[in-house]
Structure formats: structure tokens, C-alpha cells
Design a protein around this motif. Structure first.
Motif, PDB file in Angstrom:
ATOM      1  N   GLU A   1      50.651  46.699  44.620  1.00  0.00           N
ATOM      2  CA  GLU A   1      49.345  47.095  45.003  1.00  0.00           C
ATOM      3  C   GLU A   1      48.402  47.033  43.859  1.00  0.00           C
ATOM      4  O   GLU A   1      47.190  46.488  44.098  1.00  0.00           O
ATOM      5  CB  GLU A   1      49.459  48.444  45.761  1.00  0.00           C
ATOM      6  N   SER A   2      48.831  47.663  42.833  1.00  0.00           N
ATOM      7  CA  SER A   2      47.819  47.746  41.706  1.00  0.00           C
ATOM      8  C   SER A   2      47.550  46.414  41.373  1.00  0.00           C
ATOM      9  O   SER A   2      46.328  46.072  40.933  1.00  0.00           O
ATOM     10  CB  SER A   2      48.488  48.696  40.440  1.00  0.00           C
ATOM     11  N   THR A   3      48.349  45.352  41.137  1.00  0.00           N
ATOM     12  CA  THR A   3      48.145  43.974  40.769  1.00  0.00           C
ATOM     13  C   THR A   3      47.203  43.421  41.993  1.00  0.00           C
ATOM     14  O   THR A   3      46.469  42.729  41.487  1.00  0.00           O
ATOM     15  CB  THR A   3      49.446  43.197  40.744  1.00  0.00           C
ATOM     16  N   ARG A   4      47.467  43.705  43.310  1.00  0.00           N
ATOM     17  CA  ARG A   4      46.571  43.004  44.087  1.00  0.00           C
ATOM     18  C   ARG A   4      45.255  43.666  43.866  1.00  0.00           C
ATOM     19  O   ARG A   4      44.301  42.802  44.125  1.00  0.00           O
ATOM     20  CB  ARG A   4      46.955  43.466  45.450  1.00  0.00           C
ATOM     21  N   GLN A   5      44.950  44.806  43.772  1.00  0.00           N
ATOM     22  CA  GLN A   5      43.711  45.577  43.263  1.00  0.00           C
ATOM     23  C   GLN A   5      42.867  44.850  42.394  1.00  0.00           C
ATOM     24  O   GLN A   5      41.599  44.612  42.282  1.00  0.00           O
ATOM     25  CB  GLN A   5      43.588  46.928  43.393  1.00  0.00           C
ATOM     26  N   PHE A   6      43.721  44.693  40.966  1.00  0.00           N
ATOM     27  CA  PHE A   6      43.254  44.077  40.054  1.00  0.00           C
ATOM     28  C   PHE A   6      42.770  42.544  40.074  1.00  0.00           C
ATOM     29  O   PHE A   6      41.688  42.238  39.893  1.00  0.00           O
ATOM     30  CB  PHE A   6      44.336  44.224  38.899  1.00  0.00           C
ATOM     31  N   VAL A   7      43.482  41.865  40.859  1.00  0.00           N
ATOM     32  CA  VAL A   7      43.496  40.568  41.073  1.00  0.00           C
ATOM     33  C   VAL A   7      41.831  40.499  41.989  1.00  0.00           C
ATOM     34  O   VAL A   7      40.917  39.786  41.850  1.00  0.00           O
ATOM     35  CB  VAL A   7      44.492  39.557  41.840  1.00  0.00           C
ATOM     36  N   ALA A   8      41.785  41.325  43.058  1.00  0.00           N
ATOM     37  CA  ALA A   8      40.666  41.423  43.915  1.00  0.00           C
ATOM     38  C   ALA A   8      39.484  41.732  43.048  1.00  0.00           C
ATOM     39  O   ALA A   8      38.353  40.970  43.216  1.00  0.00           O
ATOM     40  CB  ALA A   8      40.873  42.466  45.148  1.00  0.00           C
ATOM     41  N   ALA A   9      39.549  42.620  42.318  1.00  0.00           N
ATOM     42  CA  ALA A   9      38.335  43.035  41.366  1.00  0.00           C
ATOM     43  C   ALA A   9      38.081  41.689  40.548  1.00  0.00           C
ATOM     44  O   ALA A   9      36.678  41.580  40.284  1.00  0.00           O
ATOM     45  CB  ALA A   9      38.565  44.143  40.559  1.00  0.00           C
ATOM     46  N   HIS A  10      38.775  41.203  39.867  1.00  0.00           N
ATOM     47  CA  HIS A  10      38.692  40.006  39.033  1.00  0.00           C
ATOM     48  C   HIS A  10      37.989  38.928  39.899  1.00  0.00           C
ATOM     49  O   HIS A  10      36.841  38.205  39.456  1.00  0.00           O
ATOM     50  CB  HIS A  10      39.763  39.204  38.801  1.00  0.00           C
ATOM     51  N   LEU A  11      38.436  38.623  41.119  1.00  0.00           N
ATOM     52  CA  LEU A  11      37.808  37.569  42.041  1.00  0.00           C
ATOM     53  C   LEU A  11      36.311  38.272  42.560  1.00  0.00           C
ATOM     54  O   LEU A  11      35.257  37.331  42.498  1.00  0.00           O
ATOM     55  CB  LEU A  11      38.533  37.280  43.159  1.00  0.00           C
ATOM     56  N   LYS A  12      35.994  39.505  42.677  1.00  0.00           N
ATOM     57  CA  LYS A  12      34.807  39.863  42.823  1.00  0.00           C
ATOM     58  C   LYS A  12      33.765  39.731  41.703  1.00  0.00           C
ATOM     59  O   LYS A  12      32.657  39.155  42.042  1.00  0.00           O
ATOM     60  CB  LYS A  12      34.861  41.346  43.181  1.00  0.00           C
ATOM     61  N   ALA A  13      34.376  40.159  40.707  1.00  0.00           N
ATOM     62  CA  ALA A  13      33.403  39.703  39.306  1.00  0.00           C
ATOM     63  C   ALA A  13      33.087  38.297  39.321  1.00  0.00           C
ATOM     64  O   ALA A  13      31.997  37.970  38.782  1.00  0.00           O
ATOM     65  CB  ALA A  13      34.399  40.396  38.182  1.00  0.00           C
ATOM     66  N   PHE A  14      34.107  37.321  39.452  1.00  0.00           N
ATOM     67  CA  PHE A  14      33.909  35.838  39.475  1.00  0.00           C
ATOM     68  C   PHE A  14      32.991  35.411  40.183  1.00  0.00           C
ATOM     69  O   PHE A  14      32.036  34.575  39.821  1.00  0.00           O
ATOM     70  CB  PHE A  14      35.399  35.203  39.552  1.00  0.00           C
ATOM     71  N   GLU A  15      32.739  35.928  41.395  1.00  0.00           N
ATOM     72  CA  GLU A  15      31.935  35.787  42.439  1.00  0.00           C
ATOM     73  C   GLU A  15      30.543  36.190  42.025  1.00  0.00           C
ATOM     74  O   GLU A  15      29.640  35.104  42.078  1.00  0.00           O
ATOM     75  CB  GLU A  15      32.155  36.630  43.805  1.00  0.00           C
ATOM     76  N   LEU A  16      30.342  37.309  41.298  1.00  0.00           N
ATOM     77  CA  LEU A  16      28.800  37.575  40.851  1.00  0.00           C
ATOM     78  C   LEU A  16      28.608  36.802  39.442  1.00  0.00           C
ATOM     79  O   LEU A  16      27.360  36.444  39.418  1.00  0.00           O
ATOM     80  CB  LEU A  16      29.124  38.988  40.230  1.00  0.00           C
ATOM     81  N   PHE A  17      29.917  36.389  38.872  1.00  0.00           N
ATOM     82  CA  PHE A  17      29.180  35.584  37.730  1.00  0.00           C
ATOM     83  C   PHE A  17      28.880  34.287  38.442  1.00  0.00           C
ATOM     84  O   PHE A  17      27.951  33.958  37.804  1.00  0.00           O
ATOM     85  CB  PHE A  17      30.733  35.145  36.952  1.00  0.00           C
ATOM     86  N   VAL A  18      29.479  33.694  39.158  1.00  0.00           N
ATOM     87  CA  VAL A  18      28.993  32.337  39.941  1.00  0.00           C
ATOM     88  C   VAL A  18      27.563  32.487  40.562  1.00  0.00           C
ATOM     89  O   VAL A  18      26.762  31.509  40.050  1.00  0.00           O
ATOM     90  CB  VAL A  18      29.972  31.827  40.932  1.00  0.00           C
ATOM     91  N   ARG A  19      27.237  33.539  41.025  1.00  0.00           N
ATOM     92  CA  ARG A  19      26.127  33.731  41.668  1.00  0.00           C
ATOM     93  C   ARG A  19      24.861  33.727  40.511  1.00  0.00           C
ATOM     94  O   ARG A  19      23.851  33.180  40.643  1.00  0.00           O
ATOM     95  CB  ARG A  19      25.949  35.061  42.354  1.00  0.00           C
ATOM     96  N   ARG A  20      25.311  34.497  39.462  1.00  0.00           N
ATOM     97  CA  ARG A  20      24.461  34.608  38.224  1.00  0.00           C
ATOM     98  C   ARG A  20      24.105  33.197  37.627  1.00  0.00           C
ATOM     99  O   ARG A  20      22.982  32.751  37.267  1.00  0.00           O
ATOM    100  CB  ARG A  20      24.862  35.480  37.269  1.00  0.00           C
ATOM    101  N   LEU A  21      25.176  32.541  37.804  1.00  0.00           N
ATOM    102  CA  LEU A  21      24.838  31.102  37.113  1.00  0.00           C
ATOM    103  C   LEU A  21      24.013  30.262  38.029  1.00  0.00           C
ATOM    104  O   LEU A  21      23.363  29.464  37.443  1.00  0.00           O
ATOM    105  CB  LEU A  21      26.305  30.399  36.912  1.00  0.00           C
ATOM    106  N   ARG A  22      24.090  30.373  39.268  1.00  0.00           N
ATOM    107  CA  ARG A  22      23.188  29.601  40.203  1.00  0.00           C
ATOM    108  C   ARG A  22      21.860  29.959  40.295  1.00  0.00           C
ATOM    109  O   ARG A  22      20.954  29.323  40.700  1.00  0.00           O
ATOM    110  CB  ARG A  22      23.746  29.680  41.605  1.00  0.00           C
ATOM    111  N   GLN A  23      21.434  31.136  39.828  1.00  0.00           N
ATOM    112  CA  GLN A  23      20.229  31.574  39.894  1.00  0.00           C
ATOM    113  C   GLN A  23      19.243  31.041  38.973  1.00  0.00           C
ATOM    114  O   GLN A  23      19.366  30.573  37.897  1.00  0.00           O
ATOM    115  CB  GLN A  23      19.781  33.248  39.268  1.00  0.00           C
TER     116      GLN A  23
END
Length: 113
Positions: free
Chosen positions: A91-113
Motif C-alpha cells: 500500500e505505501s508503494t502504491r501511494q508513493f507511485v500514485a503521488a509520483h504520477l500526479k506530480a508528473f501530470e502537473l509537470f506536463v501541464r506546466r510544460l504545456r503552458q
């Protein structure tokens, strides 16, 4: 792009490196300016750190934009993933990977602006 890979002999698996090498020869430079996230894991404690370091060096040549934090290096991955069910069982690994993917999504959005 999201790359998930083990570490082989302190580096990138040969087949993955070969794929990047062939793609680098394409005339349209498919990775130029594209965001890339790297996740790694291994049964050992280093958890793919050296693979990630080497892959980042390859991405520099490809002119890709590496997402570097938070890093995902999953040690003892054999106890945290069920490969037959294709799921993260810890579970902690799943949460960590999910947080990473959310941060990556925000990173991609910032690049597209």
C-alpha cells in the motif's frame, strides 16, 4: 512518456538502450522537448538508481525533458508487486507511485503552458 525499468549490470537493460538508440536516429527527433518520467525497481536495496542515472544521460542526448523529483526507486520490489496480477501489493508503494504520477501530470501541464 513514462519509463519503468529494472536495473541490469548497474545500468539500462540492453534492449531498452537499443530501442532508444534506434529511435534517436529518426529524422523527426521523437523525444525532443517531451517530458519523460523514470521509475525503477529491483529486488536489491539500490532499486534501480544507477539505471535511472544512465537513462537520464541518454535523455539529454535525445533532448527530452526528464522529470527528476520525486524519484521512484523501489527496493525489494519482488515483495511489493504481483507480476502475475500486474498490481502493486504494498500500500505505501502504491501511494508513493500514485503521488509520483500526479506530480508528473502537473509537470506536463506546466510544460504545456
Amino acid at each position: 512518456m513514462i519509463v519503468v525499468s529494472p536495473e541490469y549490470n548497474y545500468s539500462i537493460p540492453g534492449t531498452l538502450k537499443n530501442a532508444f538508440d534506434w529511435l534517436s536516429r529518426l529524422p523527426d527527433a521523437p523525444f525532443a522537448g517531451k517530458p519523460v518520467s523514470i521509475l525503477g525497481g529491483s529486488p536489491g536495496p539500490v532499486a534501480g538508481a544507477r539505471m535511472q542515472y544512465h537513462l537520464r544521460q541518454v535523455l539529454v542526448f535525445l533532448d527530452a525533458i526528464a522529470f527528476t523529483k520525486p524519484e521512484v526507486m523501489i527496493g525489494s520490489i519482488n515483495t511489493k508487486v504481483d507480476v502475475t496480477a500486474n498490481t502493486i501489493t504494498d500500500e505505501s508503494t502504491r501511494q508513493f507511485v500514485a503521488a509520483h504520477l500526479k506530480a508528473f501530470e502537473l509537470f506536463v501541464r506546466r510544460l504545456r503552458q
